[in-house]
Design a protein around this motif. Structure first.
Motif, PDB file in Angstrom:
ATOM      1  N   UNK A 186       0.279   8.472 -11.273  1.00 18.21           N
ATOM      2  CA  UNK A 186       0.538   9.746 -10.581  1.00 18.21           C
ATOM      3  C   UNK A 186      -0.653  10.706 -10.580  1.00 18.21           C
ATOM      4  N   UNK A 187      -1.364  10.888 -11.712  1.00 15.75           N
ATOM      5  CA  UNK A 187      -2.552  11.750 -11.648  1.00 15.75           C
ATOM      6  C   UNK A 187      -3.639  11.188 -10.726  1.00 15.75           C
ATOM      7  N   UNK A 188      -3.810   9.867 -10.732  1.00 17.15           N
ATOM      8  CA  UNK A 188      -4.799   9.256  -9.846  1.00 17.15           C
ATOM      9  C   UNK A 188      -4.407   9.455  -8.386  1.00 17.15           C
ATOM     10  N   UNK A 189      -3.126   9.299  -8.094  1.00 15.56           N
ATOM     11  CA  UNK A 189      -2.634   9.490  -6.729  1.00 15.56           C
ATOM     12  C   UNK A 189      -2.813  10.939  -6.285  1.00 15.56           C
ATOM     13  N   UNK A 190      -2.553  11.873  -7.182  1.00 16.54           N
ATOM     14  CA  UNK A 190      -2.761  13.296  -6.861  1.00 16.54           C
ATOM     15  C   UNK A 190      -4.246  13.566  -6.602  1.00 16.54           C
TER      16      UNK A 190
ATOM     17  N   UNK B  22     -11.188   3.056  -4.264  1.00 15.22           N
ATOM     18  CA  UNK B  22      -9.786   2.652  -4.172  1.00 15.22           C
ATOM     19  C   UNK B  22      -9.636   1.136  -4.085  1.00 15.22           C
ATOM     20  N   UNK B  23     -10.565   0.478  -3.412  1.00 19.91           N
ATOM     21  CA  UNK B  23     -10.513  -0.983  -3.329  1.00 19.91           C
ATOM     22  C   UNK B  23     -10.673  -1.599  -4.714  1.00 19.91           C
ATOM     23  N   UNK B  24     -11.586  -1.043  -5.497  1.00 23.92           N
ATOM     24  CA  UNK B  24     -11.798  -1.537  -6.859  1.00 23.92           C
ATOM     25  C   UNK B  24     -10.546  -1.306  -7.706  1.00 23.92           C
ATOM     26  N   UNK B  25      -9.953  -0.118  -7.601  1.00 26.88           N
ATOM     27  CA  UNK B  25      -8.731   0.189  -8.360  1.00 26.88           C
ATOM     28  C   UNK B  25      -7.623  -0.787  -7.985  1.00 26.88           C
TER      29      UNK B  25
ATOM     30  N   UNK C  76     -15.745  10.034   1.938  1.00 25.73           N
ATOM     31  CA  UNK C  76     -14.593   9.204   2.299  1.00 25.73           C
ATOM     32  C   UNK C  76     -14.930   7.723   2.145  1.00 25.73           C
ATOM     33  N   UNK C  77     -16.086   7.301   2.629  1.00 25.80           N
ATOM     34  CA  UNK C  77     -16.488   5.900   2.515  1.00 25.80           C
ATOM     35  C   UNK C  77     -16.592   5.480   1.041  1.00 25.80           C
TER      36      UNK C  77
ATOM     37  N   UNK D 131      -4.455  -5.787   4.040  1.00 25.57           N
ATOM     38  CA  UNK D 131      -4.084  -4.547   4.718  1.00 25.57           C
ATOM     39  C   UNK D 131      -4.627  -3.328   3.979  1.00 25.57           C
ATOM     40  N   UNK D 132      -4.793  -3.454   2.660  1.00 23.71           N
ATOM     41  CA  UNK D 132      -5.364  -2.356   1.875  1.00 23.71           C
ATOM     42  C   UNK D 132      -6.827  -2.138   2.244  1.00 23.71           C
ATOM     43  N   UNK D 133      -7.446  -3.143   2.811  1.00 23.46           N
ATOM     44  CA  UNK D 133      -8.842  -3.035   3.242  1.00 23.46           C
ATOM     45  C   UNK D 133      -8.956  -2.767   4.741  1.00 23.46           C
TER      46      UNK D 133
END
Length: 113
Positions: free
Chosen positions: A45-49, A80-83, A73-74, A93-95
């Motif tokens: 949740x903190x990461x998402x926030x 986010x891909x690494x996470x 952004x890039x 789809x995440x990529x």
């Protein structure tokens, strides 16, 4: 002295990306507080926030046609891909969607200040 200032028009692709990004940020708020986010892990949740705040800041910057927003952004998409990989939640789809967004953003970086 007569200074001419060139007003740079925002491309339609950036406008669409920003509108969808703003809507996505709004949707993220209730997800941060959902039981599903907690089930992923206490750290999520903190990461998402944090991701919502960074994403919103990037959308504001892109709306204003700022280069820092494109590069931030890039970079954040890469993080986010690494996470997702580390969490074992990565899929194509995440990529795919972020890659399309990054493509349009970076394609227009020359028009940004």
């Amino acid at each position: 002295m007569n200074e001419q200032t060139e007003v740079k028009k925002r491309p339609i692709s950036i406008t669409i990306i920003c509108i969808i990004g703003f809507l996505g940020a709004l949707i993220t708020v209730p997800i941060v507080f959902s039981p599903i986010a907690q089930q992923i892990g206490a750290w999520y949740p903190p990461y998402l926030a944090f991701a919502g705040v960074i994403g919103s800041a990037c959308m504001v910057g892109l709306w204003m046609m700022k280069k820092w927003a494109a590069y931030t952004y890039a970079g954040f998409v890469t993080l986010n891909q690494v996470v997702l990989l580390v969490m074992g939640l990565w899929n194509i789809m995440a990529l795919l969607i972020p890659a399309v967004v990054v493509y349009f953003v970076l394609r227009n970086v020359g028009k940004m200040s």
